[in-house]
Design an enzyme around this catalytic site. Structure first.
Site, short mmCIF file in Angstrom:
data_model
loop_
_atom_site.label_atom_id
_atom_site.label_comp_id
_atom_site.label_asym_id
_atom_site.label_seq_id
_atom_site.Cartn_x
_atom_site.Cartn_y
_atom_site.Cartn_z
N HIS A 53 -1.71 -0.73 -6.07
CA HIS A 53 -1.45 -1.94 -5.28
C HIS A 53 -0.80 -1.65 -3.93
O HIS A 53 -0.65 -2.57 -3.11
CB HIS A 53 -0.55 -2.90 -6.07
CG HIS A 53 0.87 -2.43 -6.15
ND1 HIS A 53 1.25 -1.35 -6.91
CD2 HIS A 53 1.98 -2.87 -5.53
CE1 HIS A 53 2.55 -1.15 -6.77
NE2 HIS A 53 3.02 -2.07 -5.93
N HIS A 66 1.33 -2.99 1.29
CA HIS A 66 1.53 -3.52 -0.07
C HIS A 66 0.53 -4.65 -0.30
O HIS A 66 0.73 -5.77 0.17
CB HIS A 66 2.97 -4.02 -0.22
CG HIS A 66 3.36 -4.29 -1.63
ND1 HIS A 66 2.93 -5.40 -2.32
CD2 HIS A 66 4.13 -3.58 -2.48
CE1 HIS A 66 3.44 -5.37 -3.54
NE2 HIS A 66 4.18 -4.27 -3.66
#
Length: 163
Positions: A68, A83
């Protein structure tokens, strides 16, 4: 001639948009870790496209095992975190296809990952993507993009300068 041999690495650089979408101020991100700049300053993008590209020339410092997030280091030493989504660590890689590995050299615009916005949203997570300058004690940001549409690999999100 010797100057070329011992050429100093470029410290100041423009950070390009790693995703296409709308740039928003970090304080508008609905996650306190990012909105209160606990990890560092930056900007976020509400993505409209799944492709994630390198915002800098440098090296992949870390691909998170849950896929992620990716951290990068510029040739001049600035550390950047991309992110993808909020709380998406809980997806354990679902919806993310990473195309780089730790230690890999990258140039602005090189593919880093694809980020399946529909899968992430269907699982109940927000796709807003913070882009954070992790070592703000050593580097400053200026000319930060905000409230505007940006295109990956084309538009500048902010300028980074050594303090």
């Amino acid at each position: 001639m010797l100057k070329k041999l011992f050429k100093q690495k470029e410290v100041n650089t423009d950070l390009m948009a790693p995703l296409t979408g709308k740039a928003i101020p970090l304080d508008q991100v609905p996650d306190q870790v990012f909105s209160q700049k606990m990890m560092g300053d930056g900007v976020a993008i509400e993505p409209t496209d799944k492709q994630v590209v390198s915002p800098i020339d440098g090296e992949v410092a870390d691909v998170f095992k849950t896929k992620h997030a990716i951290s990068l280091k510029t040739d001049g030493g600035a550390e950047i975190l991309v992110h993808m989504g909020l709380e998406t660590v809980e997806l354990d890689g679902k919806g993310f296809d990473i195309q780089v590995e730790n230690g890999q050299k990258v140039k602005k615009g090189d593919p880093l990952a694809t980020f399946d916005l529909n899968t992430v949203a269907a699982e109940g997570y927000k796709t807003v993507t913070p882009i954070i300058l992790l070592n703000g004690e050593d580097f400053a940001m200026s000319n930060v993009a905000s409230e505007q549409d940006v295109e990956f690999g084309k538009d500048i999100l902010f300028h980074i300068e050594k303090k």
